[in-house]
Structure formats: structure tokens, C-alpha cells
Design a protein around this motif. Sequence first.
Motif, PDB file in Angstrom:
ATOM      1  N   ARG A 107     -14.870  37.667  11.223  1.00  0.00           N
ATOM      2  CA  ARG A 107     -13.817  36.638  11.160  1.00  0.00           C
ATOM      3  C   ARG A 107     -12.700  37.019  10.201  1.00  0.00           C
ATOM      4  N   ASN A 167      -8.156  37.446   6.359  1.00  0.00           N
ATOM      5  CA  ASN A 167      -7.439  36.205   6.066  1.00  0.00           C
ATOM      6  C   ASN A 167      -7.120  36.032   4.577  1.00  0.00           C
ATOM      7  N   PHE A 179     -14.984  32.229  17.343  1.00  0.00           N
ATOM      8  CA  PHE A 179     -14.195  33.138  18.168  1.00  0.00           C
ATOM      9  C   PHE A 179     -13.806  32.533  19.510  1.00  0.00           C
ATOM     10  N   TYR A 194      -7.518  33.393  22.217  1.00  0.00           N
ATOM     11  CA  TYR A 194      -8.878  33.471  21.676  1.00  0.00           C
ATOM     12  C   TYR A 194      -9.122  34.765  20.910  1.00  0.00           C
ATOM     13  N   ARG A 195      -9.704  34.629  19.707  1.00  0.00           N
ATOM     14  CA  ARG A 195      -9.915  35.783  18.828  1.00  0.00           C
ATOM     15  C   ARG A 195     -10.881  36.795  19.427  1.00  0.00           C
ATOM     16  N   GLN A 198     -10.090  40.773  19.899  1.00  0.00           N
ATOM     17  CA  GLN A 198     -10.901  41.856  19.344  1.00  0.00           C
ATOM     18  C   GLN A 198     -11.386  42.796  20.439  1.00  0.00           C
ATOM     19  N   ASN A 212      -2.723  40.402  19.408  1.00  0.00           N
ATOM     20  CA  ASN A 212      -3.003  39.345  18.432  1.00  0.00           C
ATOM     21  C   ASN A 212      -3.086  37.991  19.115  1.00  0.00           C
ATOM     22  N   THR A 213      -3.486  36.993  18.329  1.00  0.00           N
ATOM     23  CA  THR A 213      -3.489  35.615  18.820  1.00  0.00           C
ATOM     24  C   THR A 213      -2.052  35.091  18.865  1.00  0.00           C
TER      25      THR A 213
END
Length: 637
Positions: free
Chosen positions: A43, A78, A482, A522-523, A527, A549-550
Motif C-alpha cells: 500500500r 504515501n 486495493f 483501482y490501485r 500495480q 497511476n490512479t
Amino acid sequence: MLVNSPIQLLTQQKLLLQMEYASEKEAYEKMTQQMGLGRRLKRGDAWWPLSVGRSYYNSLNQPCIEITRNSDEDIEHNFEFNRPVVFFQKQENGIRFLNIKGTVCYAEPDRMVVELQDMKHASELQNTDNIGVQLFFDERSYKLMFEALDKVIKAKGNRLAYLRDLFYSHQHSERFSFADIRFPWLNRTQEHAVNEVLRSKDVMVVHGPPGTGKTTTLVEAIHETLQRESQVLVCAQSNMAVDWISERLVDRGINVLRIGNPSRVNDKMLSFTYERRFEAHPDYPQLWSIRKALRELRGQRKNRGENYHQKVERLKSRATELEIRINQELFGEARVIASTLVSSSHRLLMGMKFTTLFIDEAAQALEAACWIPIRKVSRVVLAGDHCQLPPTIKNYAAMRAGLGKTLMERIVENRPEDVCLLQVQYRMNEKIMEFSSNYFYDGKVESDPSVRFRGILDYDEPMLWIDTHGEDCKEEFVGESFGRINKTEADLTLLHLEDYFRKIGKQRILDESIDVGIISPYRAQVQYLRQRVKQSQFFKPFRHLISINTVDGFQGQERDIIFISLVRANDEGQIGFLSDLRRMNVAITRARMKLIILGDAETLCKHKFYKQLYEKTYHFCPLADQQRSNDGSENQR
């Protein structure tokens, strides 16, 4: 009970913020107690294993330590300036949290500087194996927002009370009256917005749809305001937004003093931070020597002597005198003080007052956060777009009850006469902008002739929807953190990107640096796409031109080509948070010349927004075509 007075509405905001606070604290505790370290690492909320580097006192005399992430995985984290962290030790039976907390000073992709509470903690970290760090619950930001709301609620007979009552009413705001000033380098709506900012005595909103030059307009408004005022305060919700506006102001020749550290650590960004300027002051070496002498004196447990306390007090007094002198010079020279909304409460700004506050990206900020700097000013200029990304809120009930309603939205709703809409965009092909303009901006945003017909290939459709409907193209749920993943759709995304690259030609892509953004809400999908691009030999020469990326990660950015993987594909027509149309407005308006959307039309078109978008784009279904082709082959056999 009908809630309509400013005091009642702000009290309600406070109750909703308390719900959000409780929700976020509970989520943090759940993450700490139940979520495995592996998930926290993926995350981007934790780093392990770490290399612990040097420790030192920074220019603010705070103990700091450098740490480096030792990991081969390309995971965005983050961590950013001012976020609290806690250290832990990885053991055989799990992790053990150390009683060592800190605050991020600045963070690079794999290196971070953390301010500690005590220099003893640095040596403890340097002498402990298997160290890791994770984000800690941000109690301080909530405390500052609650304090700001309390002060606004209790305000009586002062400027803060006046602004509070004005923002929550339809009463006329006060304005200066003068003829328009001409700015030939701006378009007519930008010029009008700058003039309206200069005329306003209380409040003005600059509403900037995608590509309309909101930052350009805001920089000009700040520059012109500084012809009338000695200093202004400029804030934004995120460090990235503060960096962006600060950099543009510096390019305009304005002396900016940035409180806090930038999210992108480079020499240009660091050069206008308070810390770097403080260190560069001619008196700083002397101050550093005095602080060093003080630390050495305090470290003497024996042989302190009779004059010990007098020496300490004399050195402290001299250090304070030097620090005050340096700060007076730095703040006296600066024309713009820039910080995040929360950092505007920094001790360096304590007691300071400004005539004007500019809040950039105001539509992404909680109302309570905006009141933190408003307490220091006489008038407010908000810039942003409430039709793009909203504030991030974790508690659904609080969001539904109105916590997501920003101060900018409230003013736009109550005071349309104090809003200037920028109407000419310079980013997108007309067909890409047209849908967004009609759906979100009443058809008022038009394309400048310089971009109206921009494209990459001759006779190319600017907007394409590739319908991924098919048995093999179904979403999978991979956990709350996720969200969802659709691997078949991700593979199709890269297949169509490869096909489009072949049409353009490898050499042309490299020569012209044609850049691409791949966006997914969506993460997990992000990924997976990153892994697939990393593994692909075809994309190896182009990796520096491809960003994945998001939607939130692409805010404020643009690319020549944008691919959007929508992921959702189910029999029930469930689209989850894709129904937050403001995020989709951001996604589709990142593209300059070509927009390619991949999504299951049968699932998505049950929502009227996606149905209209589908109808406005050229579309086809490759999986259905493939199925028909296979059926034809079977029939022939």
C-alpha cells in the motif's frame, strides 16, 4: 430540525469531522493490528527493511535521521512532509513497535529524512536490526481543524465572524470600483477573473475547468495583488499543489518563502524553502556554533562549574537574538508565504496577519482545513474546480451528510456573483473537451484554435471506447485496500497501446517524446499494469514516456495519449466509486490528442453518464469480434 444558520452548519461540520476522525483512527488501528506487513508495504504505508543513515540537527535545531528503503519493488509510497511516523522492529513472531515516533521532513522515492523527538532515539535506531517505519495516525491535523472550527464558531464582532456570516449567506460582498486593467497576454475570461480578484474586498472564486489556465490566472492575480499589498499568504491542500504554484511564482520573479519541504526534492524546489534560506543566511554559521556549544554544555554531566547556568542562559539569549534577526530578514524580504493549509499554523507564522489569502485547489480541501489560514486574513481568493477531484473522506455516512461539501462549493452555491469561470482551454482536441464541457460546465468551455484539431495520426478518432465485454474479462475483488482488478482488460490495454505505438512508429515516438498516461481508478489494476510494462520487451525503449497511476495520481497532469482501464465488469451492473463522476472528469480530460477508454459497456452503460460517453465515442468490441470469428471457423469446420 432545519439547519440554516452559519453557527449551526459549522457545528454540524464539526460533528461530521468527529465521525471522520473516529473512522480514520479505527482504520489505522485495524491496519496496525490486523493487516500484515506485506500488505502495508504494498500500500506504500510502510518501509522495510531500512538502512539507517546519519543523524544531525537541522537548521531549525530539530534532531533528524536519514533512512533509506532497501527494496527492489517499485511501489509508490504515501510518506510526505509533516506526516507522522512510527518505527518498528521486524521479529520472527511479527513486529514490535518501538517507542520512537517522528515527523517526515521530506521524502524521496527511496530515501527519507525524519524529525525525531530526541537525539537519543537516533542512536537507538542506528543500533537496532531489522528496522522499519510506517505512517502513524495524524492526530495533529484533526486537532488543528477542530481548533479552527471552534474559533470560527465562537467569533463575534470581528473580521472572522464577518467572513463566516458572508460565506454562509446571500448578502452582497463589498467590492472596489475601477475600470478593467488590460492583460494582453491573457484571454478575455482570464483577464476578467484577474480584474474581479482585484476588485473584491471579501471573497472571489476562480473556477478553472481542465486546461483553462487556472494557475496562469492565479499567478497573474497574485502578481497584481502584490502591486497593492506588501505580502500575501498562498495555501493549498497538498504539498504537491503548493510546490506547483510556488514554482510558477518563482518563475514569475516573485520572492517566495515556502514553509515546509516540497514533495519533489530538487535544488530548484528546495531553494525557496524556509529551511534552505535559513541555512544560507550569513548569520547562520554563528548561530550553528552557538547551538553546538549549548548542546555540548548540556551534555556535561560532571564539571559543570559555578557559572554553568549563566553560560547556558547567555548562549540561549544570543541564539534567540540571532534566530529572530534571521527570521525578520527572511519574512521581511518574502512577498509570498506559501504552505499547506495545515502548515499555515506553523509556529513561524504565529501572530502573523495578511490582507489576502489565496487557496489553490480549494475544491479538494475540507472546509475545516480552509478555516485554519482564513483566521489570519481579511479576504480570501479560492481557485479550483469542484467538478474535479473532491476531498478524500473515509466515513461514508459523514460524506453523505455533507462533510464532502467544500467551502468553495458552498460559496459557488450561495454567491454565484463572486465566481469567475475560465472558459477557454488550451490542452485538448475539441472532441475530447466537448463531452466534459457539455456534461459538467453547461457547454461554456471552448477550445482555443491552437488545440482544436490537434492529433497524432491523420484521420484518427480522438476518442475511442474499446468494449471489453466477454466471458474472460471479469473483475476480481482483491481486498479493501486495493479494490478490484481485471487482468484481461489490463492485458488488452497494453495490447492496444502496443498496436497504437506501431501505427505511430517507434522513431517518431522517441524523437517527438510522445507521452502516454495509463489511468485506472483501482490501485490493484495500476500495480498489475506497471508490472506488465516492466516485464515487456516491446515497451522497454518507451518506459520513460509511460506513466501509470490512479486518477488521483494524475490530478494536474496531462499526456498526449491517455488510456483508461475502468475495470468493472459484472452481471449486476455494479460500478462502485466509478459513480463519482468528478473523478472520471479528471481522467478523460488528461488527454491532449487521443483518449482510449477500455471498459465493459454492458456493465457501465447502465449508468447514464457512461451511456452518454459511450455514445459520443467511436467504439467496438474486440472480444465479441473474436468470438464471432471463432464461431465462424467452427461453422466452416
